[in-house]
Write a protein that holds these residues in place. Structure first.
Motif, PDB file in Angstrom:
ATOM      1  N   ARG A 296       0.825  -1.211   0.000  1.00 46.88           N
ATOM      2  CA  ARG A 296       0.000   0.000   0.000  1.00 46.88           C
ATOM      3  C   ARG A 296       0.862   1.265   0.000  1.00 46.88           C
ATOM      4  N   ASN A 297       1.988   1.221   0.691  1.00 43.91           N
ATOM      5  CA  ASN A 297       2.874   2.382   0.778  1.00 43.91           C
ATOM      6  C   ASN A 297       3.855   2.482  -0.393  1.00 43.91           C
ATOM      7  N   GLY A 298       3.784   1.539  -1.300  1.00 42.38           N
ATOM      8  CA  GLY A 298       4.682   1.572  -2.456  1.00 42.38           C
ATOM      9  C   GLY A 298       6.096   1.103  -2.155  1.00 42.38           C
ATOM     10  N   GLU A 299       6.314   0.440  -1.026  1.00 38.76           N
ATOM     11  CA  GLU A 299       7.644  -0.053  -0.670  1.00 38.76           C
ATOM     12  C   GLU A 299       7.907  -1.470  -1.178  1.00 38.76           C
ATOM     13  N   LEU A 300       6.847  -2.128  -1.610  1.00 34.87           N
ATOM     14  CA  LEU A 300       6.960  -3.527  -2.024  1.00 34.87           C
ATOM     15  C   LEU A 300       6.020  -3.776  -3.198  1.00 34.87           C
ATOM     16  N   ALA A 301       6.508  -4.469  -4.217  1.00 36.32           N
ATOM     17  CA  ALA A 301       5.699  -4.836  -5.386  1.00 36.32           C
ATOM     18  C   ALA A 301       5.573  -6.358  -5.439  1.00 36.32           C
ATOM     19  N   ILE A 302       4.381  -6.802  -5.858  1.00 42.48           N
ATOM     20  CA  ILE A 302       4.100  -8.237  -5.948  1.00 42.48           C
ATOM     21  C   ILE A 302       3.896  -8.607  -7.416  1.00 42.48           C
ATOM     22  N   HIS A 303       4.606  -9.652  -7.846  1.00 37.59           N
ATOM     23  CA  HIS A 303       4.583 -10.054  -9.256  1.00 37.59           C
ATOM     24  C   HIS A 303       4.235 -11.537  -9.388  1.00 37.59           C
ATOM     25  N   GLY A 304       3.647 -11.854 -10.532  1.00 34.86           N
ATOM     26  CA  GLY A 304       3.386 -13.247 -10.888  1.00 34.86           C
ATOM     27  C   GLY A 304       4.190 -13.620 -12.122  1.00 34.86           C
ATOM     28  N   GLY A 305       4.513 -14.896 -12.237  1.00 37.95           N
ATOM     29  CA  GLY A 305       5.252 -15.380 -13.414  1.00 37.95           C
ATOM     30  C   GLY A 305       4.831 -16.794 -13.759  1.00 37.95           C
ATOM     31  N   TYR A 306       4.999 -17.143 -15.024  1.00 39.86           N
ATOM     32  CA  TYR A 306       4.651 -18.491 -15.471  1.00 39.86           C
ATOM     33  C   TYR A 306       5.692 -18.958 -16.482  1.00 39.86           C
ATOM     34  N   TYR A 307       6.327 -20.080 -16.166  1.00 37.33           N
ATOM     35  CA  TYR A 307       7.363 -20.629 -17.039  1.00 37.33           C
ATOM     36  C   TYR A 307       6.829 -21.871 -17.739  1.00 37.33           C
ATOM     37  N   ASP A 308       6.759 -21.809 -19.072  1.00 36.04           N
ATOM     38  CA  ASP A 308       6.334 -22.945 -19.891  1.00 36.04           C
ATOM     39  C   ASP A 308       7.594 -23.611 -20.436  1.00 36.04           C
ATOM     40  N   PHE A 309       7.998 -24.721 -19.794  1.00 34.98           N
ATOM     41  CA  PHE A 309       9.245 -25.354 -20.240  1.00 34.98           C
ATOM     42  C   PHE A 309       9.047 -26.248 -21.462  1.00 34.98           C
ATOM     43  N   VAL A 310       7.792 -26.416 -21.905  1.00 34.95           N
ATOM     44  CA  VAL A 310       7.551 -27.165 -23.137  1.00 34.95           C
ATOM     45  C   VAL A 310       7.970 -26.320 -24.335  1.00 34.95           C
ATOM     46  N   ASP A 311       7.583 -25.040 -24.322  1.00 39.10           N
ATOM     47  CA  ASP A 311       7.929 -24.122 -25.412  1.00 39.10           C
ATOM     48  C   ASP A 311       9.030 -23.149 -25.024  1.00 39.10           C
ATOM     49  N   CYS A 312       9.529 -23.263 -23.807  1.00 38.07           N
ATOM     50  CA  CYS A 312      10.540 -22.344 -23.278  1.00 38.07           C
ATOM     51  C   CYS A 312      10.095 -20.888 -23.452  1.00 38.07           C
ATOM     52  N   ALA A 313       9.000 -20.567 -22.783  1.00 36.34           N
ATOM     53  CA  ALA A 313       8.455 -19.207 -22.801  1.00 36.34           C
ATOM     54  C   ALA A 313       8.179 -18.784 -21.358  1.00 36.34           C
ATOM     55  N   PHE A 314       8.235 -17.466 -21.128  1.00 38.17           N
ATOM     56  CA  PHE A 314       7.996 -16.947 -19.781  1.00 38.17           C
ATOM     57  C   PHE A 314       7.021 -15.777 -19.866  1.00 38.17           C
ATOM     58  N   GLU A 315       6.035 -15.827 -18.964  1.00 36.12           N
ATOM     59  CA  GLU A 315       5.036 -14.753 -18.878  1.00 36.12           C
ATOM     60  C   GLU A 315       5.155 -14.094 -17.513  1.00 36.12           C
ATOM     61  N   LYS A 316       5.121 -12.773 -17.518  1.00 37.99           N
ATOM     62  CA  LYS A 316       5.275 -12.023 -16.261  1.00 37.99           C
ATOM     63  C   LYS A 316       4.178 -10.972 -16.146  1.00 37.99           C
ATOM     64  N   TRP A 317       3.677 -10.747 -14.923  1.00 41.30           N
ATOM     65  CA  TRP A 317       2.705  -9.688 -14.672  1.00 41.30           C
ATOM     66  C   TRP A 317       2.880  -9.156 -13.252  1.00 41.30           C
ATOM     67  N   THR A 318       2.292  -8.006 -12.970  1.00 40.65           N
ATOM     68  CA  THR A 318       2.406  -7.348 -11.671  1.00 40.65           C
ATOM     69  C   THR A 318       1.012  -7.074 -11.124  1.00 40.65           C
ATOM     70  N   LEU A 319       0.843  -7.345  -9.844  1.00 38.99           N
ATOM     71  CA  LEU A 319      -0.443  -7.083  -9.198  1.00 38.99           C
ATOM     72  C   LEU A 319      -0.670  -5.568  -9.114  1.00 38.99           C
ATOM     73  N   ASP A 320      -1.839  -5.130  -9.599  1.00 33.71           N
ATOM     74  CA  ASP A 320      -2.230  -3.721  -9.491  1.00 33.71           C
ATOM     75  C   ASP A 320      -3.038  -3.562  -8.206  1.00 33.71           C
ATOM     76  N   TYR A 321      -2.383  -3.117  -7.170  1.00 32.20           N
ATOM     77  CA  TYR A 321      -3.021  -3.069  -5.854  1.00 32.20           C
ATOM     78  C   TYR A 321      -4.215  -2.112  -5.824  1.00 32.20           C
ATOM     79  N   LYS A 322      -4.080  -0.960  -6.455  1.00 35.20           N
ATOM     80  CA  LYS A 322      -5.132   0.057  -6.404  1.00 35.20           C
ATOM     81  C   LYS A 322      -6.390  -0.401  -7.118  1.00 35.20           C
ATOM     82  N   GLU A 323      -6.241  -1.177  -8.166  1.00 36.32           N
ATOM     83  CA  GLU A 323      -7.398  -1.607  -8.951  1.00 36.32           C
ATOM     84  C   GLU A 323      -7.964  -2.950  -8.492  1.00 36.32           C
ATOM     85  N   SER A 324      -7.251  -3.592  -7.647  1.00 32.87           N
ATOM     86  CA  SER A 324      -7.688  -4.927  -7.202  1.00 32.87           C
ATOM     87  C   SER A 324      -8.543  -4.818  -5.949  1.00 32.87           C
TER      88      SER A 324
END
Length: 342
Positions: A296-324
């Motif tokens: 809430r104070n902007g001192e810490l960010a929370i992120h999600g990630g997904y690793y697909d080792f079948v196709d060797c691809a990586f997806e990344k996103w960040t939690l939007d605290y204000k909109e959630s």
């Protein structure tokens, strides 16, 4: 006989020695063997017939089997056994075949055990070479960095990842020593605060409150066995296994996945849940008061990630605290800065 022969000398020496048997049996003076013959025995033998060898009783060997009748019965038994062995050729052939076979089987088992032991030794020999290579090419060439890390650590990231051997975060994302504080568990789950202590939230507390990390990254991955276990559970059945009890932390992700993927097959549902469970963990992170406060104070960010080792691809996103609105009834989770690396 020559006077120089050893026999003559021994007799001479014997003649000079006094010989007495018993004061009561032999009152005679010393005697010489050379003065007597079998037909003319010495006087002490005449007075003591029991000492005369010619009159001694004949000693016969005792029969180990007792009487002669017993001996005969033993001989008959031995003869019957020998005749049976001689006539029963199949028995002898079977014995001769089974013994080498048994020996070969024992040798094979021993060889397999030795091979397993040697293989384990080879694995550690390889591990040793890897360590020595690390020491030579990384540690010694970055000695200043490692000397600094020996005193303290200040990672920017806390990473929560699955314990699956195929998804090591340092290998996938290139984290160097001192850059990430890593906790790994089955299916990269984060239990809610009210569930009580666990190794995951103990690491979380240390990373956020002591190390002052600036980012928390939860990484899911393809073909996760923990998620498949979660998706295979029944809604109304309490699991008694340790794995089932643990992955039930992601039950909300399972429910949402079932609602959104009714027309998909099981494998597709599992893939959907692998990502949904990451968002479920992001929501659970906010149930920890000291995490929610820093976000809430902007001192810490929370992120999600997904690793697909079948196709060797990586997806990344960040939690939007204000909109959630993760704590409210809607359970809405808004994300931002979504990126795909492939």
């Amino acid at each position: 006989m020559s006077t120089n022969s050893p026999h003559f000398l021994s007799i001479q020496r014997l003649e000079t020695l006094p010989f007495s048997v018993s004061p009561m049996a032999v009152p005679s003076p010393p005697f010489s063997l050379s003065k007597h013959s079998p037909s003319n025995p010495p006087s002490f033998l005449a007075s003591n017939p029991s000492l005369d060898p010619s009159k001694a009783p004949v000693l016969r060997p005792r029969n180990a089997f007792g009487s002669e009748a017993n001996l005969g019965r033993v001989e008959q038994t031995r003869l019957r056994l020998w005749n049976n062995l001689k006539t029963n050729s199949d028995l002898r052939l079977q014995a001769s075949r089974e013994l080498p076979g048994l020996t070969k089987e024992l040798e094979s088992d021993k060889s397999e055990r030795m091979e397993r032991i040697e293989h384990g030794t080879d694995l550690f020999d390889e591990m040793k070479q890897r360590f020595l290579s690390f020491k030579k090419h990384k540690y010694m060439q970055n000695l200043e960095l490692y000397e600094k890390l020996a005193k303290d650590q200040a990672p920017k990231f806390m990473v929560i990842a699955c314990a699956d051997s195929r998804v090591c975060p340092s290998s996938i994302l290139g984290f160097q020593p001192g850059e990430a504080f890593v906790v790994r568990n089955v299916a990269n789950m984060v239990p809610p605060y009210e569930n009580g202590p666990s190794e995951t939230n103990a690491g979380l507390e240390f990373a956020v409150n002591s190390l002052k990390v600036e980012n928390i990254l939860v990484i899911g991955h393809s073909r996760c066995g923990g998620i498949r276990a979660l998706m295979s559970m029944h809604d109304d059945v309490e699991t008694s296994s340790l794995i089932g009890s643990w992955v039930s932390v992601g039950m909300n992700a399972r429910v949402r996945t079932k609602a959104a993927t009714k027309l998909l097959n099981f494998d597709q549902q599992c893939k959907h849940c692998e990502k949904e469970s990451v968002n479920c963990s992001l929501v659970n992170l906010l149930t920890y008061p000291w995490v929610e406060e820093k976000v809430r104070n902007g001192e810490l960010a929370i992120h999600g990630g997904y690793y697909d080792f079948v196709d060797c691809a990586f997806e990344k996103w960040t939690l939007d605290y204000k909109e959630s609105n993760p704590i409210g009834k809607s359970g809405k989770v808004a994300v931002k800065d979504r990126a795909f690396w492939f």
